[in-house]
Design an enzyme around this catalytic site. Sequence first.
Site, mmCIF file in Angstrom:
data_model
loop_
_atom_site.group_PDB
_atom_site.id
_atom_site.type_symbol
_atom_site.label_atom_id
_atom_site.label_comp_id
_atom_site.label_asym_id
_atom_site.label_seq_id
_atom_site.Cartn_x
_atom_site.Cartn_y
_atom_site.Cartn_z
ATOM 1 N N HIS A 18 0.843 -1.197 0.000
ATOM 2 C CA HIS A 18 0.000 0.000 0.000
ATOM 3 C C HIS A 18 0.882 1.252 0.000
ATOM 4 C CE1 HIS A 18 0.947 0.452 4.203
ATOM 5 N NE2 HIS A 18 0.336 -0.676 4.550
ATOM 6 N N HIS A 21 4.160 1.328 2.200
ATOM 7 C CA HIS A 21 5.275 0.577 1.611
ATOM 8 C C HIS A 21 5.839 1.340 0.406
ATOM 9 C CE1 HIS A 21 2.452 -2.773 3.019
ATOM 10 N NE2 HIS A 21 3.515 -2.958 3.786
ATOM 11 N N CYS A 126 2.498 -11.083 22.807
ATOM 12 C CA CYS A 126 1.456 -10.724 21.831
ATOM 13 C C CYS A 126 1.687 -11.533 20.569
ATOM 14 C CB CYS A 126 1.473 -9.230 21.490
ATOM 15 S SG CYS A 126 0.338 -8.840 20.131
ATOM 16 N N CYS A 129 2.237 -9.196 17.434
ATOM 17 C CA CYS A 129 3.579 -8.598 17.284
ATOM 18 C C CYS A 129 4.670 -9.660 17.276
ATOM 19 C CB CYS A 129 3.872 -7.636 18.428
ATOM 20 S SG CYS A 129 2.706 -6.300 18.582
ATOM 21 N N CYS A 143 -1.719 -5.412 24.544
ATOM 22 C CA CYS A 143 -0.658 -5.003 23.636
ATOM 23 C C CYS A 143 -0.937 -3.564 23.209
ATOM 24 C CB CYS A 143 -0.656 -5.905 22.410
ATOM 25 S SG CYS A 143 0.275 -5.210 21.034
ATOM 26 N N HIS A 146 -1.856 -3.701 19.319
ATOM 27 C CA HIS A 146 -3.045 -4.422 18.864
ATOM 28 C C HIS A 146 -4.255 -4.224 19.767
ATOM 29 C CE1 HIS A 146 0.102 -6.554 16.595
ATOM 30 N NE2 HIS A 146 -0.850 -6.693 15.704
ATOM 31 N N LYS A 295 -6.169 7.864 10.223
ATOM 32 C CA LYS A 295 -5.199 6.784 10.160
ATOM 33 C C LYS A 295 -5.599 5.843 9.014
ATOM 34 C CE LYS A 295 -3.106 3.200 12.897
ATOM 35 N NZ LYS A 295 -2.896 2.480 14.116
ATOM 36 N N LYS A 298 -7.306 -0.983 7.309
ATOM 37 C CA LYS A 298 -8.219 -1.862 6.587
ATOM 38 C C LYS A 298 -9.653 -1.682 7.076
ATOM 39 C CE LYS A 298 -5.884 -6.030 4.980
ATOM 40 N NZ LYS A 298 -5.483 -7.368 5.385
#
Length: 626
Positions: A18, A21, A126, A129, A143, A146, A295, A298
């Site tokens: 995306h 990256h 976690c 992670c 976490c 997450h 932010k 997804k």
Amino acid sequence: MPTFYLTTPIYYVNARPHLGHAYTTIAADTTVRYRRLAGDDTRFLTGTDEHGDNIARAAAAAGVSPQAYADEISATFREMWRSLGISNDDFIRTSEPRHKKIVQEILQKLWDAGEIYLGTYGGHYCFGCERFYTEKEIVDGKCPDHLRPLEWIEEQNYFFKMSKYQDWLIGYIRDHPDLIKPERYRNEILGFLRDPLQDLSISRPRARLEWGIPLPFDDKYVTYVWFDALINYVSALGDLDSERTRRYWPHVRHMIGKDIVKPHAIYWPCMLKAAGLDVFRELRVTGYWTIEGQKMSKSLGNVVEPPTYTTKYGNDAFRYFLLREMVFGLDADFSDSAFRTRFNADLANDLGNLVSRATTLIVNLAGGKVPDAAAVGGSGLKEAFERAVAEMDRAMADYAFHRALAAIWEFVGAANRYVDTTQPWALAKQPERRAELEPVLYTLAESVRLLGVILSPFLPEAAARIREGMGQHGEPRLADATWGRLAAGTPVAKIGGLFPRIEEKKAAVTAPVTPAAGSAAVAIADFRKTELRVAEVVAAEAVAKSKKLLKLTVSLGDEQRTIVAGIAEHYAPADLVGKKVVVVANLEPAKLMGVESKGMLLAGSAGTSLAVLTVDRDLPAGAKVS
Ligand SMILES: [Zn+2]
């Protein structure tokens, strides 16, 4: 010759590529292209990180083997970089045998040297992670990344004696102020190092996780995914004593996202020190992109994938926006309207217009050959160019892409103003001033040629088109970016449509129609005799032997007509196709340079600027204007 080896992070194969990256990869690509342009011996690495719990679980959920799962997603990254024109020399996958071999070699070396021991570890883990969290890092038992509850896990594992490198690492970071940048990440790491550094658990029992690289000295364990992944930067060069490793490793620099600073700034230098390898020269940390202020995630459904923009507007436009909009190291916002604004202002108006005007003038007024003249002294353009290059060089040493581009655009602006003030088309009409024309055209040609060189790291495709149009062959070199090198007689072709304007439905600027000289009042009834219609340009071409005229084929809905318009110095034919323009439809036909024109195109002008009238909402071709 300076040596420059740059790596992107290796991307974890749990998501498709995306915007985030793409930004890091494009920023790295631009940097390496710049070093290459400067004549450095460069190497550029990217790749994918494929081991660990996350991938094993995602593969199981998809009903395929972890290898098959990694193969598929890794291929989407490789394909994405190919389609974006990324110039990486290598693409490493951590599931490749060449990587596994070096990871095992380093592990064995550290085991033999007593840097690794077997111990018991219990901690809050976690699974997202794939790491244990210390009490201090846990937020409400969850976490912090997450926001999911952590699980307590106790197991026998192998540990790397990282704690013994704490003092050395603090000293090393202090002695190398440029090692970690921006500054605040360096401060963050030094702050973290005020607390005692723990040894690093570097194994996972195979009973719990199979998908990893087996420890060479105990095959009941696989290597912890971070200890495996970081080694890619060196394993991609080949054996540790290979010629390539000795050539590039001492010059390695890493570009990463801010979520992975800790493994890179703490684990990695300690691992390198223990293995007897040089520490990287630079760690450069990029910010995050938000999407329209939110932010990117997804769950919000706002993940931007590069093809949404690159297929419509080209790779260069996407690169330009990312590099120009983000201050390297800080967060930036991506929005469709900001993209369009930058595209139209910087690429279509400033750069595209300059290149199109300058080359059109040289073709029309100098027969498509660089005139045999020296550049105009005192034009200020040589100095403007030299300032731009000096600032670009300083900015690129700081990875400040936005500053480098702003400096180049200062020069583009100066060149555009130069066209406006010298008015080459007017000089061409005055026989007594013809002697001034050739140096002006040479100055413009040289400006465009130089842009074809210095833009190549940032806009590789557009820069290649510019160099081709300016009769330049072979790879560009920064050494050629010297004012006055353009040879007389070099063939020049018109370069139009580099960045065709994105038509805004709302924001069309209506240029005032130039009033007729000494305009007298006209009765409404007389004005009504003029039939104005909306017409769509379906084709456009230059009129042979004319510098000013374009032959347009326009559709009035039920009929097509030819209209000849004197706008060739302002528009490239390709830029007009598809535009909805306004024409006078009931004029008597007239012949211009042997072409019959049935109608007249309306355009506004002020000074040397000219703009064709368009409609600011979509109307069918043929619609009446009143
Ligand atoms: Zn987590």
